[in-house]
Scaffold this motif. Structure first.
Motif, mmCIF file in Angstrom:
data_model
loop_
_atom_site.group_PDB
_atom_site.id
_atom_site.type_symbol
_atom_site.label_atom_id
_atom_site.label_comp_id
_atom_site.label_asym_id
_atom_site.label_seq_id
_atom_site.Cartn_x
_atom_site.Cartn_y
_atom_site.Cartn_z
ATOM 1 N N GLN A 84 -16.282 14.963 -46.460
ATOM 2 C CA GLN A 84 -16.886 13.964 -45.597
ATOM 3 C C GLN A 84 -16.251 13.832 -44.419
ATOM 4 O O GLN A 84 -15.052 14.274 -44.195
ATOM 5 C CB GLN A 84 -17.173 12.794 -46.265
ATOM 6 N N VAL A 118 -22.140 21.647 -40.768
ATOM 7 C CA VAL A 118 -21.874 22.676 -41.809
ATOM 8 C C VAL A 118 -23.366 22.620 -42.525
ATOM 9 O O VAL A 118 -23.792 21.655 -42.958
ATOM 10 C CB VAL A 118 -20.867 22.011 -42.954
ATOM 11 N N GLU A 145 -15.082 16.845 -40.618
ATOM 12 C CA GLU A 145 -14.923 18.249 -41.121
ATOM 13 C C GLU A 145 -16.278 18.696 -41.616
ATOM 14 O O GLU A 145 -16.495 19.861 -41.641
ATOM 15 C CB GLU A 145 -13.932 18.282 -42.069
ATOM 16 N N SER A 146 -17.267 17.746 -41.905
ATOM 17 C CA SER A 146 -18.633 18.181 -42.270
ATOM 18 C C SER A 146 -19.541 18.347 -41.220
ATOM 19 O O SER A 146 -20.432 18.808 -41.168
ATOM 20 C CB SER A 146 -18.970 17.247 -43.472
ATOM 21 N N ARG A 147 -19.241 17.946 -40.086
ATOM 22 C CA ARG A 147 -20.079 18.340 -38.790
ATOM 23 C C ARG A 147 -20.545 19.869 -38.530
ATOM 24 O O ARG A 147 -19.774 20.714 -38.594
ATOM 25 C CB ARG A 147 -19.505 17.789 -37.531
ATOM 26 N N GLN A 154 -23.234 21.447 -51.343
ATOM 27 C CA GLN A 154 -23.029 20.387 -50.634
ATOM 28 C C GLN A 154 -22.128 19.287 -50.833
ATOM 29 O O GLN A 154 -21.495 18.435 -50.101
ATOM 30 C CB GLN A 154 -24.383 19.852 -50.206
ATOM 31 N N VAL A 207 -18.533 19.876 -49.783
ATOM 32 C CA VAL A 207 -18.302 19.866 -48.110
ATOM 33 C C VAL A 207 -17.504 18.576 -48.023
ATOM 34 O O VAL A 207 -17.994 17.572 -48.457
ATOM 35 C CB VAL A 207 -19.414 19.887 -47.483
#
Length: 100
Positions: A84, A91, A87-89, A79, A82
């Motif tokens: 921020q 995931v 782009e992390s929506r 995590q 990943v």
């Protein structure tokens, strides 16, 4: 009752005594089990009555202890990788067995 809930069968059938039809006792057991499971705290797995001295519980019913889960550690490490922001929506990080 956990197996009954998982398979959607009456308790009497699980015990080998029923015909598969839900009796009044089967329904009462299922409702009691539902009430019992919904009273569990999702965070710690205990019930308020276990802590409530007025309800027969004990304020010091449990002792905290720590342990490390290697799977959770691996998920948290991934995590951190990943990005921020947008782009992390969506995931999600999970575990799967390693293939050889």
């Amino acid at each position: 009752m956990e197996l009954c809930a998982a398979y959607g069968i009456p308790h009497s059938q699980l015990m080998g005594a029923g015909t598969g039809r839900w009796t009044a006792l089967d329904r009462a057991k299922a409702l009691a089990y539902l009430h019992f499971t919904r009273a569990v705290c999702e965070g710690c797995g205990t019930r308020p009555s276990e802590w409530d001295e007025a309800a027969g519980g004990d304020r010091f019913a449990y002792v905290a202890e720590s342990h490390r889960c290697s799977g959770c550690e691996l998920i948290e490490m991934e995590q951190e990788q990943v990005p921020q922001g947008s782009e992390s929506r969506g995931v999600k990080i999970g575990l799967r067995p390693r293939t050889e």
